[in-house]
Design an enzyme around this catalytic site. Structure first.
Site, mmCIF file in Angstrom:
data_model
loop_
_atom_site.group_PDB
_atom_site.id
_atom_site.type_symbol
_atom_site.label_atom_id
_atom_site.label_comp_id
_atom_site.label_asym_id
_atom_site.label_seq_id
_atom_site.Cartn_x
_atom_site.Cartn_y
_atom_site.Cartn_z
ATOM 1 N N LYS A 140 0.840 -1.198 0.000
ATOM 2 C CA LYS A 140 0.000 0.000 0.000
ATOM 3 C C LYS A 140 0.876 1.250 0.000
ATOM 4 O O LYS A 140 1.830 1.351 0.762
ATOM 5 C CB LYS A 140 -0.905 0.006 1.236
ATOM 6 C CG LYS A 140 -2.052 0.998 1.158
ATOM 7 C CD LYS A 140 -3.006 0.784 2.349
ATOM 8 C CE LYS A 140 -4.285 1.577 2.158
ATOM 9 N NZ LYS A 140 -4.057 3.015 2.089
ATOM 10 N N GLU A 163 -1.179 14.772 2.081
ATOM 11 C CA GLU A 163 -1.673 14.743 3.455
ATOM 12 C C GLU A 163 -0.884 15.697 4.344
ATOM 13 O O GLU A 163 -1.456 16.397 5.193
ATOM 14 C CB GLU A 163 -1.596 13.315 3.997
ATOM 15 C CG GLU A 163 -2.589 12.380 3.333
ATOM 16 C CD GLU A 163 -2.372 10.916 3.660
ATOM 17 O OE1 GLU A 163 -3.208 10.098 3.253
ATOM 18 O OE2 GLU A 163 -1.351 10.597 4.330
#
Length: 461
Positions: A319, A326
Site C-alpha cells: 500500500k 496529506e
C-alpha cells in the site's frame, strides 16, 4: 552548586543567574515566572530584535546621544552572535508578559554583557542598548521586520517555485482531455492542463495578495517608545533608525504613519495572517484534488499516480499513500487555526498597547515557515513527479453521458436529458444512444461530441 550561579541585580533586587549565561536578572525572572510551554520565540524574531538594537545604536550615535565607542561595542555585539548563542541565550517562553518585555530585556541583557566583555566598557542594558526604545515599540517593530523578511526570503520564493512547477506540468499535459467534475460528479470535458492551470492561478493570486501586505509591514512602530508620543527619543530618531535598519537588512522600512496605532494594534499582522489563510485554503484544495485524482489504484479515480515515497501501511503490504498531499493538508489546517489565534490576539489591544504580542510573533512566523516548506514539497514531491494514467482517463471520458451537453443547442435540453438518462441506465456510450434517439448522423454526432472540441468551450455546431 553555589559556584554554578552568579548574583545579578535589577530594580526588584538580587537574582541568581547561571554562571555561564549571557543574560541577566530580568531574563532569569522571566524563566522562573513563565514555565508555561517550554517553547521559545522563533529565532527569526529574536534576530529581528537584534537588528533593531544594532540600528538603534547606530541612529543614537549619529544623533549624538550615544558615545561612539559604546555604539560600536553594541553593534559589534549584535554582529558577533552565533547560532549557538541564538539557541542557548534566548530561552524566554512564548507565553510571557503580553508586551514581550521579557524578550526585549533578554536581548538587551545579552548584548550588554557581550559588548562590555569585548570592549571593556560599562554597557548598560537599559541606558545604552535600549536607548530611545521601549518594549512597546521594539516588539511590534520586530513582528513586522521578522514577518516581512520571512515572506521576502522564504515564502515568496517558495510560491514562485510552486507556480513554476505547476506551469511546467500544465504545459506538458495540454493534450490530455479528461472528464471534468462538479459536486464530485461527472461534468463536461476539460484538459488536464486547464485543471492544473487553475491551481497555478490560485497560487499566483495568493502570491500577489501577500505581496500587497509588504508596504504596510514596512511601516514600523519604532520611535513611538511607550505609547506613540516618542517620549525619550530624539525627534529625528524614528526616521534615522528606519534608514539604518533599511541599510542593515537590504529592505526599505519607514516609520509608521501613525505611531500610536502602530503600538496599539496589530492590524497588519492580522491582515497578513488572513492572506496566509487564503494560501492555506488554496493549498488544501490542490492537495485534495491530487488525493482524489490519485485515489485507487483500482477502486478510485486512478487518473494520476503520485510518486511512491514510502510504504503506506504497517499491515497492508504494497500500500502506498498520498503522503505529501496529506502533509500539506495538515499544514493548511494548522495555518487556518493560526489565523483564528492571530485574530483573537489582534483584538487584544487595550487602549495604547496590544498585550498578546509574543503570541502574534510566534504564530505568524510559524504560519509563514510552514507554508514556505509545504509549497516546496508540494511542488517537488507531488506535482513535478506524478504520472498520468491516460488509458483510465480516456476510458472514463468515452463513457461520460454529460457529453450530451453539447447537443443542447441542436436538440434542446429536454431531449438531451432523455439521452443522458438512457446512457446512464444502459451503460452505453452517449454516441450510440444519440444515434438511436436523434436524426443526427454519426459524422455529425462525432463532431458535436468530440471531447477535445468541447474542452475548448464556446458554441458547438
Amino acid at each position: 552548586m553555589a559556584g554554578s550561579f552568579r548574583t545579578e541585580k535589577d530594580s526588584l533586587g538580587e537574582v541568581l543567574v547561571p554562571k555561564d549565561a549571557l543574560y541577566g536578572a530580568q531574563t532569569q525572572r522571566a524563566l522562573e515566572n513563565f514555565p508555561v510551554s517550554g517553547s521559545r520565540l522563533p529565532t527569526d524574531f529574536i534576530r529581528a530584535i537584534v537588528l533593531i538594537k544594532k540600528s538603534a545604536a547606530q541612529a543614537n550615535s549619529d544623533l549624538g546621544l550615544l558615545q561612539g565607542q559604546l555604539a560600536n561595542a553594541i553593534v559589534a555585539a549584535c554582529d558577533s552572535l552565533t547560532e549557538e548563542d541564538f539557541d542557548s541565550q534566548f530561552p524566554v517562553d512564548i507565553y510571557q508578559t503580553g508586551s514581550g518585555t521579557s524578550s526585549n530585556m533578554n536581548v538587551n541583557e545579552v548584548l550588554a554583557r557581550i559588548a562590555a566583555r569585548d570592549s571593556g566598557l560599562a554597557v548598560h542594558p537599559n541606558d545604552h542598548v535600549n536607548m530611545s526604545q521601549s518594549s512597546n515599540d521594539v516588539i511590534p517593530s520586530a513582528i513586522h521586520v521578522s514577518a516581512l523578511l520571512a515572506v521576502r526570503d522564504h515564502l515568496l520564493p517558495a510560491l514562485r517555485h510552486l507556480h513554476t512547477a505547476v506551469g511546467e506540468r500544465a504545459a506538458a499535459l495540454e493534450d490530455v482531455v479528461k472528464t471534468g467534475r462538479t459536486h464530485l460528479m461527472d461534468a463536461v470535458p476539460m484538459t488536464l492542463a486547464q485543471e492544473i492551470g487553475a491551481w497555478g492561478a490560485q497560487v499566483e493570486s495568493c502570491r500577489e495578495r501577500i505581496r500587497g501586505t509588504l508596504p504596510r509591514l514596512a511601516q514600523l512602530a519604532q520611535g513611538g517608545t511607550a505609547i506613540g508620543t516618542g517620549l525619550n527619543a530624539h525627534p529625528d530618531f524614528a526616521q534615522r533608525f528606519a534608514q539604518k535598519l533599511s541599510n542593515n537588512c537590504g529592505q526599505q522600512f519607514r516609520p509608521a504613519d501613525n505611531l500610536f496605532a502602530a503600538i496599539a494594534c496589530q492590524d497588519t499582522a492580522v491582515e497578513l495572517s488572513g492572506q496566509l489563510k487564503v494560501l492555506a485554503v488554496a493549498l488544501m484544495k490542490i492537495a485534495n484534488d491530487l488525493r482524489w485524482m490519485n485515489s485507487g489504484p483500482l477502486a478510485g479515480l486512478g487518473e494520476i499516480e503520485l510518486q511512491a515515497l514510502q510504504p503506506g501501511s504497517s499491515i497492508m503490504p504494497g500500500k502506498v499513500n498520498p503522503v505529501i498531499a496529506e502533509s500539506v493538508a495538515m499544514v493548511a489546517a494548522r495555518v487556518i487555526g493560526n489565523d483564528g489565534t492571530i485574530a483573537l490576539a489582534g483584538q487584544s489591544g487595550n487602549f495604547q498597547l496590544n498585550v498578546m504580542l509574543p503570541l502574534v510573533a510566534h504564530t505568524l512566523l510559524e504560519s509563514i515557515r510552514l507554508l514556505s516548506s509545504a509549497a516546496r514539497i508540494l511542488a517537488d514531491r507531488a506535482i513535478a513527479g506524478f504520472t498520468v494514467n491516460r488509458e483510465r482517463i480516456e476510458q472514463a471520458l468515452s463513457r461520460n453521458p454529460i457529453l450530451v451537453t453539447a447537443l443542447n443547442p441542436v436538440i434542446g435540453y429536454a431531449r438531451a436529458a432523455e439521452i443522458a438518462k438512457e446512457a446512464y441506465r444502459s451503460g452505453r456510450p452517449i454516441l450510440d444512444v444519440a444515434l438511436e434517439m436523434t436524426d443526427l448522423d454519426e459524422e455529425t454526432l462525432r463532431k458535436l461530441l468530440d471531447p477535445v472540441r468541447l474542452a475548448q468551450g464556446g458554441l458547438i455546431g
